[in-house]
Design a protein around this motif. Structure first.
Motif, short mmCIF file in Angstrom:
data_model
loop_
_atom_site.label_atom_id
_atom_site.label_comp_id
_atom_site.label_asym_id
_atom_site.label_seq_id
_atom_site.Cartn_x
_atom_site.Cartn_y
_atom_site.Cartn_z
N GLU A 33 0.81 -1.21 0.00
CA GLU A 33 0.00 0.00 0.00
C GLU A 33 0.85 1.27 0.00
N GLU A 34 2.05 1.17 0.58
CA GLU A 34 2.92 2.35 0.66
C GLU A 34 4.38 1.93 0.53
N LEU A 35 5.26 2.91 0.34
CA LEU A 35 6.66 2.62 0.02
C LEU A 35 7.41 1.88 1.11
N LEU A 51 6.36 -1.36 -9.50
CA LEU A 51 5.43 -0.35 -10.01
C LEU A 51 5.21 0.66 -8.90
N LEU A 52 5.67 1.87 -9.11
CA LEU A 52 5.57 2.94 -8.10
C LEU A 52 4.44 3.89 -8.45
N PRO A 53 3.73 4.40 -7.44
CA PRO A 53 2.67 5.37 -7.74
C PRO A 53 3.26 6.75 -7.98
N ARG A 61 11.19 11.32 -6.54
CA ARG A 61 12.65 11.36 -6.71
C ARG A 61 13.34 10.64 -5.56
N ASP A 62 12.86 10.86 -4.33
CA ASP A 62 13.42 10.17 -3.16
C ASP A 62 13.21 8.66 -3.25
N ALA A 63 12.03 8.25 -3.71
CA ALA A 63 11.74 6.82 -3.83
C ALA A 63 12.66 6.17 -4.85
N SER A 66 16.13 5.89 -3.40
CA SER A 66 16.15 4.80 -2.42
C SER A 66 16.20 3.45 -3.11
N LEU A 67 15.50 3.33 -4.21
CA LEU A 67 15.50 2.09 -4.98
C LEU A 67 16.92 1.75 -5.43
N ARG A 68 17.65 2.72 -5.90
CA ARG A 68 19.02 2.50 -6.37
C ARG A 68 20.01 2.32 -5.22
N ALA A 69 19.72 2.87 -4.07
CA ALA A 69 20.65 2.81 -2.94
C ALA A 69 20.64 1.47 -2.22
N ARG A 70 19.58 0.71 -2.36
CA ARG A 70 19.45 -0.56 -1.63
C ARG A 70 20.01 -1.71 -2.46
#
Length: 89
Positions: A33-35, A51-53, A61-63, A66-70
């Motif tokens: 439901e959420e990030l 699939l991001l909302p 941009r933060d999401a 974060s996707l690339r940082a993990r």
């Protein structure tokens, strides 16, 4: 080829629609439901696609950062999905 997908959206009907479209094609679909929940789920499932909302641009941009940082999502592809009216922001 089957892939693992995490569908993130606050609206349950949209997540259900994504699942209904992707599962018959052989994809494993997980919903969040959420990030924050999506990151926990992604750590376990190591998705091929998230699939991001669409949200406000700084949040999106933060999401994506974060996707690339993990480690567990660094190579995961992302698609941002939005309702047509939301694209006017």
């Amino acid at each position: 080829m089957s892939s693992t997908i995490v569908a993130v959206h606050p609206k349950e009907p949209l997540r259900t629609s994504a699942r209904a479209a992707l599962m018959p094609a052989g994809h494993a679909v997980h919903e969040a439901e959420e990030l924050a929940a999506a990151w926990r789920l992604s750590e376990r499932t190591r998705p091929d696609l998230i699939l991001l909302p669409w949200t406000a641009l700084p949040l999106l941009r933060d999401a994506l950062s974060s996707l690339r940082a993990r480690d567990f999502t660094r190579h995961t592809r992302a698609i941002v999905w939005a309702e047509r009216d939301a694209m006017r922001e």
